[in-house]
Design a protein around this motif. Structure first.
Motif, short mmCIF file in Angstrom:
data_model
loop_
_atom_site.label_atom_id
_atom_site.label_comp_id
_atom_site.label_asym_id
_atom_site.label_seq_id
_atom_site.Cartn_x
_atom_site.Cartn_y
_atom_site.Cartn_z
N ILE A 72 0.83 -1.19 0.00
CA ILE A 72 0.00 0.00 0.00
C ILE A 72 0.87 1.24 0.00
CG2 ILE A 72 -1.74 1.25 1.32
CD1 ILE A 72 -2.69 -1.45 2.31
N LEU A 76 0.80 4.03 -2.75
CA LEU A 76 0.53 5.41 -2.34
C LEU A 76 1.61 6.35 -2.87
CD1 LEU A 76 -0.80 7.60 -0.48
CD2 LEU A 76 0.67 6.74 1.34
N THR A 80 0.91 9.15 -5.79
CA THR A 80 1.05 10.56 -5.44
C THR A 80 2.13 11.23 -6.31
OG1 THR A 80 0.53 9.87 -3.20
CG2 THR A 80 1.23 12.13 -3.49
N GLY A 191 -2.10 13.78 -0.61
CA GLY A 191 -1.44 12.59 -0.07
C GLY A 191 -2.27 11.95 1.03
N CYS A 194 -5.27 10.15 -0.53
CA CYS A 194 -4.82 8.91 -1.18
C CYS A 194 -4.55 7.84 -0.12
CB CYS A 194 -3.55 9.16 -1.99
SG CYS A 194 -3.83 10.09 -3.49
N ALA A 195 -3.88 8.22 0.95
CA ALA A 195 -3.54 7.23 1.99
C ALA A 195 -4.81 6.63 2.59
CB ALA A 195 -2.69 7.88 3.08
N LEU A 198 -6.71 4.49 -0.05
CA LEU A 198 -6.02 3.22 -0.33
C LEU A 198 -6.20 2.26 0.84
CD1 LEU A 198 -2.72 4.25 -2.09
CD2 LEU A 198 -4.45 2.69 -2.96
N ASN A 199 -6.13 2.80 2.05
CA ASN A 199 -6.32 1.95 3.22
C ASN A 199 -7.73 1.38 3.24
OD1 ASN A 199 -5.46 0.93 5.89
ND2 ASN A 199 -7.15 2.22 6.56
N GLY A 222 0.62 10.02 4.62
CA GLY A 222 0.15 10.61 3.38
C GLY A 222 0.70 12.02 3.18
N SER A 264 8.32 7.96 -3.08
CA SER A 264 7.55 9.01 -3.73
C SER A 264 8.47 10.07 -4.33
CB SER A 264 6.62 9.65 -2.70
OG SER A 264 5.86 10.65 -3.28
#
Lengths: 820, 820
Positions: A72, A76, A80, A191, A194-195, A198-199, A222, A264
């Motif tokens: 993940i 992520l 990002t 961020g 997205c975190a 995604l979680n 994130g 990232s």
């Protein structure tokens, strides 16, 4: 509280639920095989087979391995970074279009002006409109809200997907307009979204239940990823995000954040290489200052002066921004008109700023034709402008030429551009588009630093040093330090120093930069709250400000003021019928267990699946029970685990009632629990083995339901962390965030009196914020935290006996016999 | 537990204490004025006037301002930096002496050998002897012990002043011998001791009571300062110390650590400038790699290979060091002989290593004449040795010449030196002198990196890049990355990357270095525990390893197994006589208050000064009482605060009983409490106003003592965090460290059953460590922590009902009427 005796009376007091209480044996018991994972899922989601296309092994592999944390994190980081890189392209397109039109219309100044102004106005209007329509929460930087959420508050819709879309599109357009706005703070928000998203995906795929208590951790990671994807600065990004959002950091998360941020930043710098833009990976603002003898010791004084100036400027910037935002959200007639006609304000602001920067106009005194990026590159360059711009063999390829003016000195143009950028930024930030104030502050700071550097270069004469080499002052290094100081001081952070090292690829100026940032922070923190805190105050976000234990709480909100009092519970003498009703009417994930209704002594809590399993076991047909016993005796130990996997399971779906055929004969691994409203599902291929339940089974069931619950095989969580009625709100927030709790029971002298979940906490925080002005404790304040203060209140929660015992006790109580 | 009724029976059950129970009114009541601050001090320290030379204002100023946190931090930073700098001088002296003797004896090889070997042997022997005599705890690096203390264990005498002296002197001699030992890890220890001792001084001067719960925070800051003072790396030092010692970080402390580490690193680099050694502040290992095009993308593969090699090497190093230390501490006859003849082992090791490095001997193949510092400078230099050393115009001023050998290639000498350094370091670390393994690992890693870099420079041909410039591989950058990777992998940390950036003053290689460190960590962590964890295991330190919540605890030690059960308490009907006896016999800082002896329901805790004040109020003469009331009515509110300041105070000193004259008439601001064993002190100048107490006063006092305590004006701390009997040890450790507790009460279904202080916790941890092998969870393990594992045990502490209720309950219990 209705208590044990209330299982009959519940029908009256909960009319909405009463349909569930009919004990009609004619109800359909639709059976379905329920696996282990579904057993633990929250109601409403179980029974769904998510990967029908996969073999069981494949499903298990996916759940166990593919959705591991590190996967993940990589996802992520890559997503990002890609978003950041793609946005750069969008921004370039916008800026390029404006410049292209401007150059095409070079014959006519009016046309040029039209081109210079119209494109930004259009883009900003589109950005503001799109943001308003798709995700109003996307306007602004988003960091104040992230801070609020991490500290325990709740901001609705702030982490949703439509906010993400609005933020991405709106930000691209806003930055493409060339206004002095920032990309960094919104990317913290991006961020974070997205975190969290995604979680959410991973918990869905993995069949794990989602935990609210994980959100702060995810948001910090994130944020780190967001900054890293923006500046290519993994370490600085991580430290900044911790400092700005969190009040503590687990080392475990430090690893995760470090890993994700590095990936990232790397991907963000790798993509331009792959697309042929660069030869190799370089820092975003690559500098080339000399490595030997970077600065003279006496220059530290200049850096400290720069720190003071940056501190003053950032305090003023925060004040100005706050004033602007307050005015826009205010009650004046003009503000109301602007609020009504949403697009007028951004259009107006953009029009004015674009007019000011118009290169043939006033823009010629302030390097108006440069984009933010070009401006920064110029500020960070390796020349001393005061001498370089007057040289004959002047190289016109670099951007510093923009400050060269035939009539006025470079000091004048530099001063004008810094002052103008300052005011333009303060105004631009208040527009209702996705934008950040970090980069504008960064640019102003860089300009201020360049100015101080140029002055220092004139004031301090270059001396002859080791190896008979003359080392002159490097004004660019001042620009770097100034950028870090100004952005750090306006956000009350010190990690910006680390960000500029990674951003410029040079760390030689570590001490001057850090000192500059420290001095600027001291000045700024003693004058103004941070930019984010100002915005939190203005927007009245539910930010729990009184987190510090050392400070005596200003509001005396205690647990008893906000806890959930009307709590349903089990006791040792509860019947299975009561349990069934409880499961059907209450959505709680865990249920408290007390000793008896009279004593209310809390024994612990039992998870929903455990209770479902208990009920299912009780209601399963004797024959099945025997078979079940056989199976469990065969396998020997680890019976409790078996309970939730092989043994029959009972699942409830409240609010849903279907009548129809009854299935009761049960296959070995499934379960007959065809009860009134309880809907137990079984796979279609096993359905044919089930036959209709007879009348005597119903009677037997009724009998079973009247028995007392046997908790002996039930795992009871002893509720290690209990809150007291008199625990103060700040302490509760602290306990929840540090211990990662989702809920905690409230006891008074051992008796269960209430429950606090994160929902209650959110509401309590909101309530306090509404009543009291937010007073924030910036880090330096707590850093300077006086030892003397500890002396006064060692136990800030200490209370008097009468308060502790409530009405039941007091001076008179002591003479009476104890109520035991 | 004796309870309320036990105040008569206590004489029998506690014979040691019985002397305090005589109610003899003839006992001396020595009076002394007791101020506000002293009122809160632990027993035994109050009444001392610390600043007789100061005016009250001056004393207040000192307590409030001078001893603020930031002052202590500056002091800590400057002291540590100065110690580090002074040590450098001592080390230089030792190394110089050896080299000088070696050069003086250039005519005779045997004399040269004698000089080369004797000085190191002498120095190491002195170091080992001095350490053993002054502070045996100073031997080794000290980081394992720091880790243990931060995580909640206790290591005796580890933070004392004599350990500091032993460490400073021993380390200087050990490093002066030129053995492959490190300065960094011991400086973590030195910084930690300085921090704790300075805090002790500050709490003493400020009159604040010392809190054990602050120690971890202080140690982490001290460690950061220590590393910063060693490497001049503030950010890296801070991150490394957090990572290696702590499991979480408060942002407040991040500020403190950042500040202190920066000051420390700055002073450490400033002192050489002031002493004329350098022209300006430079990084410790200054590098001059090119800034444009630092590396080709394909080189990342080489860096990853270097990471794998470093990981393997560091795992082997940890294994080898562990084996050596185990052998030395083992039971073989040779090991016992070495243990008996303390100095033989270090002398032997030093002799062998010195012989191997003897420059005219085998040392010529491994650059034996270079010191550690010179070796690192050579590894980090800007040349490609394979071509540079064969050049005609070869500059002999740099240290790389040491690897130039007429007969063998530079690859061979490099390999030999890396391999030899590897084995020599592993052996040298096991000597009983103050030394660290970080720097040796760092040097080995640098050598490995240089080797890989040199090979890469041969393998990858330089291509022509932008601006038609050919950029060759920089082998020095590999040395930097290798150093970070090897030191990081052997200690299981990733912040070493940050340290090398600050150490070399260059951050261009951020991505290769971080990747290299990550890969090395992954390899090393999957093979071996970290070096510190290995040493913790071997030394059987009380390290609470099972800190992670997610892992089901291996040892099922619960609170009930180690809590203090024989606890004395107050209840609502306790008499003042019982309170007096309690204060005289018990040293606790706070006392639990229960509802009644029968119910044992915990209401909260009361601090000792509060109780002393209650007793004093009760025992003060009616006339004084009236006067006191007048005073308090005059001042209006804030009565409780008055209680502890203006009102008469009662102080007790257990274990001390003096008979003599009686003083009873009391001045307004003092107190008459001339009781049996209670010793109340009064200033000498007020003594003359006191007259002898009459018999009727004694009777009145007796009467007063028999009254029930009035808790109404008493501040009661509601004990927000209570432990349950079944709370597991890891969770207790977590709660204590996260919440910064010093003690917590244990309740079972609301009833007080015990107390856990840090002392109990230490003992419990020690107990577990003795029984179980320590299994450590390195950060990467928790980072890779499988989501699936959460599914199995959502509440790892969940227990069965029978365990929860103990013997009193069970299946049969349910039928009985409830005991309420």
């Amino acid at each position: 509280m209705t208590g044990e005796a209330g299982d009959k009376g519940a029908q009256q007091c909960q009319p909405l639920m009463s349909v569930c209480y009919t004990d009609d044996p004619e109800d359909e018991g639709q059976l379905k095989k329920v696996g282990t994972e579904q057993n633990k899922s929250p109601p409403g989601r179980f029974g769904r087979n998510k990967f029908r296309f996969l073999s069981p092994q494949g499903e298990k592999f996916l759940a166990l391995h593919v959705m591991e944390d590190w996967m993940i994190l990589v996802l992520l980081a890559v997503i990002t970074a890609f978003l950041s890189w793609a946005m750069e392209y969008g921004i370039e397109l916008g800026l390029h279009t404006t410049l292209w039109l401007f150059e095409v219309a070079h014959s006519n100044v009016f046309l040029q002006y039209l081109a210079w102004v119209s494109i930004p106005v259009l883009l900003i209007c589109f950005s503001a409109g799109f943001t308003y329509l798709v995700g109003p929460q996307a306007a602004g930087s988003g960091i104040p809200e992230i801070k609020t959420i991490v500290k325990g508050g709740m901001v609705k819709d702030h982490l949703s997907l439509n906010t993400l879309v609005a933020k991405l599109v709106g930000l691209t357009c806003a930055l493409g307009s060339g206004m002095p706005l920032g990309k960094e703070s919104p990317f913290v928000h991006i961020g974070g979204i997205c975190a969290v998203q995604l979680n959410r995906l991973a918990t869905f795929l993995g069949g794990v239940k989602e935990r609210d208590s994980l959100t702060p951790e995810l948001l910090v990671i994130g944020s780190a990823v967001g900054i890293a994807a923006c500046f290519g600065s993994p370490v600085g990004g991580l430290l900044y995000s911790i400092e700005v959002a969190s009040s503590f950091l687990m080392v475990k998360n430090y690893w995760k954040g470090y890993f994700a941020a590095t990936i990232s930043a790397f991907v963000f710098r790798l993509l331009p290489v792959w697309s042929g833009q660069f030869e190799t990976i370089t820092p975003l603002f690559h500098t080339n200052y000399r490595l030997e003898f970077p600065y003279e010791l006496s220059e530290l004084l200049s850096f400290c002066i720069l720190g003071v100036l940056s501190g003053l400027a950032s305090a003023f910037l925060v004040f100005l921004t706050g004033t602007m935002v307050r005015f826009i959200r205010g009650q004046s007639r003009f503000a109301k008109f602007l609020a009504k006609t949403r697009l007028v304000y951004p259009a107006l602001v953009t029009f004015v700023i674009a007019t000011l920067t118009f290169p043939p106009g006033f823009g010629q005194f302030m390097a108006g034709e440069l984009t933010q990026r070009e401006t920064l590159e110029a500020f960070f360059d390796n020349y001393t402008w005061s001498t370089h711009l007057t040289e004959d063999h002047f190289d016109h390829s670099d951007h510093s030429v923009a400050w060269k003016h035939p009539y006025v000195s470079v000091f004048v143009t530099l001063t004008i551009s810094v002052v103008m950028k300052f005011f333009m930024s303060a105004v631009a930030i208040s527009m209702p588009v996705p934008c950040g104030a970090f980069v504008p502050a960064f640019v102003i700071g860089a300009g201020l630093g360049r100015l101080v550097g140029e002055v220092t270069a004139v004031v301090i004469p270059p001396g002859v040093h080791a190896n008979a080499t003359t080392y002159a002052v490097v004004p660019g290094s001042y620009a770097v330090a100034g950028a870090a100081a100004m952005s750090g001081a306006s956000t009350h952070t010190i990690s910006t120093a680390m960000i500029v090292f990674e951003l410029t690829g040079q760390i030689s100026y570590i001490f001057p930069t850090i000192f500059c940032v420290f001095v600027a922070n001291m000045v700024s923190q003693s004058l103004q709250p941070s930019l984010y805190e100002t915005l939190i105050r203005i927007r009245k976000l539910p930010y729990p400000s009184e987190l510090s234990w050392d400070h005596p709480p200003k509001s005396n909100v205690q647990v008893k003021d906000f806890m959930l009092k009307d709590l349903r519970y089990l006791n040792l003498r509860s019947t299975y019928r009561y349990l069934r009703d409880l499961l059907l009417t209450d959505n709680l994930k865990t249920f408290p267990l007390v000793k008896s209704t009279e004593s209310m002594i809390l024994l612990g809590s039992v998870e929903r699946p455990q209770l479902e399993s208990l009920l299912a076991q009780q209601l399963s047909h004797p024959r099945v029970k025997e078979l079940g016993k056989q199976t469990s005796t065969d396998s020997g130990e680890d019976e409790s685990q078996k309970d939730s996997s092989d043994k029959p399971s009972f699942s409830t779906k409240p609010h849903k009632k279907e009548r129809g055929s009854q299935d009761s004969q049960v296959p070995l691994k499934s379960l007959a629990c065809a009860d009134s409203a309880a809907v137990v599902e079984v796979d279609i291929d096993e359905k044919d083995t089930l036959t209709t339940k007879g009348v005597q089974t119903v009677e037997w069931e009724e009998q079973q339901l009247d028995e007392q619950i046997n908790f002996n095989n039930c795992k009871i969580d002893p509720a290690s962390i209990q809150l007291m009625e008199h625990t103060s709100l700040p302490k509760v927030i602290n306990i929840f965030s540090m211990m990662g709790l989702d809920q905690a029971y409230v006891t008074s002298v051992g008796q269960l009196v209430g429950l606090v979940t994160r929902q209650e906490l959110y509401k309590a925080i909101e309530g306090v914020v509404k009543v009291h002005e937010i007073t924030t404790h910036p880090p330096l304040t707590s850093f300077r935290d006086n030892r003397g203060s500890r002396r006064v209140t060692d136990t800030p929660e200490a209370t008097e006996l009468t308060h502790l015992l409530g009405d039941e006790s007091g001076p008179s109580h002591r003479a009476e016999p104890d109520d035991q």
